[in-house]
Design a protein around this motif. Structure first.
Motif, PDB file in Angstrom:
ATOM      1  N   SER A 129     -34.523   6.030 -12.983  1.00 14.97           N
ATOM      2  CA  SER A 129     -35.478   6.363 -11.931  1.00 14.97           C
ATOM      3  C   SER A 129     -36.457   7.405 -12.463  1.00 14.97           C
ATOM      4  O   SER A 129     -36.131   8.152 -13.399  1.00 14.97           O
ATOM      5  CB  SER A 129     -34.759   6.897 -10.697  1.00 14.97           C
ATOM      6  N   VAL A 130     -37.642   7.422 -11.882  1.00 14.57           N
ATOM      7  CA  VAL A 130     -38.661   8.365 -12.348  1.00 14.57           C
ATOM      8  C   VAL A 130     -39.538   8.801 -11.172  1.00 14.57           C
ATOM      9  O   VAL A 130     -39.874   7.992 -10.295  1.00 14.57           O
ATOM     10  CB  VAL A 130     -39.496   7.736 -13.494  1.00 14.57           C
ATOM     11  N   TRP A 131     -39.860  10.104 -11.137  1.00 14.39           N
ATOM     12  CA  TRP A 131     -40.773  10.612 -10.104  1.00 14.39           C
ATOM     13  C   TRP A 131     -42.176  10.092 -10.400  1.00 14.39           C
ATOM     14  O   TRP A 131     -42.633  10.119 -11.549  1.00 14.39           O
ATOM     15  CB  TRP A 131     -40.788  12.141 -10.084  1.00 14.39           C
ATOM     16  N   VAL A 132     -42.863   9.654  -9.365  1.00 12.31           N
ATOM     17  CA  VAL A 132     -44.227   9.140  -9.521  1.00 12.31           C
ATOM     18  C   VAL A 132     -45.182  10.320  -9.691  1.00 12.31           C
ATOM     19  O   VAL A 132     -45.064  11.330  -9.007  1.00 12.31           O
ATOM     20  CB  VAL A 132     -44.611   8.316  -8.267  1.00 12.31           C
ATOM     21  N   ASP A 133     -46.114  10.199 -10.650  1.00  5.52           N
ATOM     22  CA  ASP A 133     -47.141  11.225 -10.841  1.00  5.52           C
ATOM     23  C   ASP A 133     -48.268  11.040  -9.827  1.00  5.52           C
ATOM     24  O   ASP A 133     -48.637   9.905  -9.505  1.00  5.52           O
ATOM     25  CB  ASP A 133     -47.745  11.114 -12.250  1.00  5.52           C
ATOM     26  N   ALA A 134     -48.815  12.157  -9.367  1.00  5.41           N
ATOM     27  CA  ALA A 134     -49.990  12.079  -8.485  1.00  5.41           C
ATOM     28  C   ALA A 134     -51.153  11.478  -9.272  1.00  5.41           C
ATOM     29  O   ALA A 134     -51.274  11.680 -10.481  1.00  5.41           O
ATOM     30  CB  ALA A 134     -50.346  13.469  -7.983  1.00  5.41           C
ATOM     31  N   LYS A 135     -51.993  10.701  -8.580  1.00  6.38           N
ATOM     32  CA  LYS A 135     -53.122  10.020  -9.246  1.00  6.38           C
ATOM     33  C   LYS A 135     -54.426  10.769  -8.985  1.00  6.38           C
ATOM     34  O   LYS A 135     -54.710  11.141  -7.840  1.00  6.38           O
ATOM     35  CB  LYS A 135     -53.275   8.599  -8.687  1.00  6.38           C
ATOM     36  N   SER A 136     -55.237  10.921 -10.042  1.00  5.77           N
ATOM     37  CA  SER A 136     -56.524  11.587  -9.848  1.00  5.77           C
ATOM     38  C   SER A 136     -57.446  10.742  -8.969  1.00  5.77           C
ATOM     39  O   SER A 136     -58.304  11.269  -8.267  1.00  5.77           O
ATOM     40  CB  SER A 136     -57.180  11.889 -11.188  1.00  5.77           C
ATOM     41  N   SER A 137     -57.237   9.410  -8.970  1.00  8.63           N
ATOM     42  CA  SER A 137     -58.058   8.546  -8.105  1.00  8.63           C
ATOM     43  C   SER A 137     -57.793   8.851  -6.626  1.00  8.63           C
ATOM     44  O   SER A 137     -58.688   8.712  -5.789  1.00  8.63           O
ATOM     45  CB  SER A 137     -57.786   7.072  -8.410  1.00  8.63           C
ATOM     46  N   ASP A 138     -56.550   9.281  -6.305  1.00 10.40           N
ATOM     47  CA  ASP A 138     -56.252   9.675  -4.923  1.00 10.40           C
ATOM     48  C   ASP A 138     -56.991  10.971  -4.563  1.00 10.40           C
ATOM     49  O   ASP A 138     -57.496  11.117  -3.453  1.00 10.40           O
ATOM     50  CB  ASP A 138     -54.743   9.879  -4.729  1.00 10.40           C
ATOM     51  N   ASP A 139     -57.026  11.918  -5.521  1.00 11.34           N
ATOM     52  CA  ASP A 139     -57.789  13.158  -5.283  1.00 11.34           C
ATOM     53  C   ASP A 139     -59.260  12.837  -5.050  1.00 11.34           C
ATOM     54  O   ASP A 139     -59.906  13.415  -4.178  1.00 11.34           O
ATOM     55  CB  ASP A 139     -57.670  14.104  -6.489  1.00 11.34           C
ATOM     56  N   ASP A 140     -59.788  11.897  -5.858  1.00  6.37           N
ATOM     57  CA  ASP A 140     -61.212  11.545  -5.736  1.00  6.37           C
ATOM     58  C   ASP A 140     -61.514  10.973  -4.349  1.00  6.37           C
ATOM     59  O   ASP A 140     -62.497  11.345  -3.718  1.00  6.37           O
ATOM     60  CB  ASP A 140     -61.606  10.520  -6.807  1.00  6.37           C
ATOM     61  N   ARG A 141     -60.649  10.058  -3.896  1.00 12.14           N
ATOM     62  CA  ARG A 141     -60.885   9.453  -2.574  1.00 12.14           C
ATOM     63  C   ARG A 141     -60.759  10.489  -1.467  1.00 12.14           C
ATOM     64  O   ARG A 141     -61.556  10.518  -0.524  1.00 12.14           O
ATOM     65  CB  ARG A 141     -59.893   8.311  -2.313  1.00 12.14           C
ATOM     66  N   SER A 142     -59.734  11.347  -1.580  1.00  9.99           N
ATOM     67  CA  SER A 142     -59.510  12.357  -0.545  1.00  9.99           C
ATOM     68  C   SER A 142     -60.693  13.313  -0.453  1.00  9.99           C
ATOM     69  O   SER A 142     -61.117  13.702   0.637  1.00  9.99           O
ATOM     70  CB  SER A 142     -58.231  13.127  -0.856  1.00  9.99           C
ATOM     71  N   SER A 143     -61.266  13.674  -1.616  1.00 10.18           N
ATOM     72  CA  SER A 143     -62.345  14.666  -1.615  1.00 10.18           C
ATOM     73  C   SER A 143     -63.636  14.095  -1.028  1.00 10.18           C
ATOM     74  O   SER A 143     -64.529  14.847  -0.638  1.00 10.18           O
ATOM     75  CB  SER A 143     -62.577  15.205  -3.024  1.00 10.18           C
ATOM     76  N   LEU A 144     -63.735  12.767  -0.938  1.00 10.95           N
ATOM     77  CA  LEU A 144     -64.911  12.161  -0.303  1.00 10.95           C
ATOM     78  C   LEU A 144     -65.028  12.579   1.162  1.00 10.95           C
ATOM     79  O   LEU A 144     -66.105  12.566   1.741  1.00 10.95           O
ATOM     80  CB  LEU A 144     -64.830  10.624  -0.360  1.00 10.95           C
ATOM     81  N   TRP A 145     -63.894  12.941   1.776  1.00 12.57           N
ATOM     82  CA  TRP A 145     -63.878  13.275   3.203  1.00 12.57           C
ATOM     83  C   TRP A 145     -64.077  14.753   3.475  1.00 12.57           C
ATOM     84  O   TRP A 145     -64.081  15.164   4.632  1.00 12.57           O
ATOM     85  CB  TRP A 145     -62.551  12.818   3.826  1.00 12.57           C
ATOM     86  N   SER A 146     -64.175  15.579   2.423  1.00 15.84           N
ATOM     87  CA  SER A 146     -64.274  17.027   2.697  1.00 15.84           C
ATOM     88  C   SER A 146     -65.723  17.457   2.837  1.00 15.84           C
ATOM     89  O   SER A 146     -66.637  16.683   2.669  1.00 15.84           O
ATOM     90  CB  SER A 146     -63.562  17.833   1.631  1.00 15.84           C
TER      91      SER A 146
END
Lengths: 146, 83
Positions: A129-146
């Motif tokens: 098993s392995v912990w999933v790494d956070a994706k920079s593409s998720d940060d990019d999408r989230s920051s579109l809303w700020s």
């Protein structure tokens, strides 16, 4: 109507969105995230931060209500072990006209990905098993809303 | 102060939570991480890369330079991956 639910049982999309279509509006929009078979993944496991999880999800809904003309919004998120093919999260929004519900739904899932305290571990058929790494593409999408 | 850990941070340290009397010179999260890293090899491993850690004080996300003030609970965890 504002609904936040953390569930260790399989999520029914219908139950998660129930009531949103009875609020007098003309639009209900939703997003369902599903546990995916990424290169031999058999299940994922979701850990969360009890107390903070619920308040952070309600904060996202409050922010969505402040930004769009919403009649209702719901976030239902699974925790624990989730088999491939089962829903991990269901997000929904209701409004008089479609643009508000559609944009609010995208906002809620994009910001949930970067702001809500959940962590995902992938389990493989060979027992590893392995912990999933956070994706920079998720940060990019989230920051579109700020 | 109550410390709570999640995901890979929890696994590296070996406990989900602990209570610590932080020394008086520890004023912000940065100081707390530096001090905690000296507590065991597990703590050192969990906290070796501060850029890959996120923090919450009393269940609200805060940056690394946030003052501890009179918060009761500091949570330390990797970037979130829900949804």
């Amino acid at each position: 109507m504002k609904r936040v639910l953390i569930s260790d049982e399989p999520i029914s999309t219908e139950a998660a969105l129930s009531g949103l279509s009875d609020l007098g509006g003309g639009a209900v929009s939703s997003f369902t995230g599903i546990s995916r078979d990424d290169g031999g993944v058999t299940a994922i496991e979701l850990e969360h931060y009890p107390r903070m999880t619920e308040s952070s999800l309600m904060q996202l809904i409050d922010e969505a209500f402040a930004r769009w003309a919403l009649l209702g919004a719901a976030i239902v998120h699974r925790i624990g072990r989730v088999a491939v093919g089962e829903p991990v999260v269901v997000v929904g929004a209701a409004s008089r006209h479609r643009a508000d519900a559609l944009e609010a739904t995208a906002f809620l899932i994009d910001r949930l990905k970067t702001d809500a305290p959940f962590w995902k571990k992938e389990h493989y058929a060979d027992g590893t098993s392995v912990w999933v790494d956070a994706k920079s593409s998720d940060d990019d999408r989230s920051s579109l809303w700020s | 102060m109550r410390l709570v850990y999640f995901a890979a941070v929890r696994e590296a340290i070996g406990v989900a939570s602990e209570t610590c009397d932080l020394p008086a010179h520890v004023r912000n999260i940065h100081d707390a991480i530096d001090w905690l890293a000296g507590q065991s090899s597990g703590h050192a491993l969990a906290f070796q890369d501060k850029a890959r850690l996120r923090f919450a004080l009393d269940q609200a996300m805060v940056p690394l330079d946030a003052a501890l003030g009179d918060a009761h609970e500091l949570a330390i965890f990797p970037p979130v991956t829900g949804g």
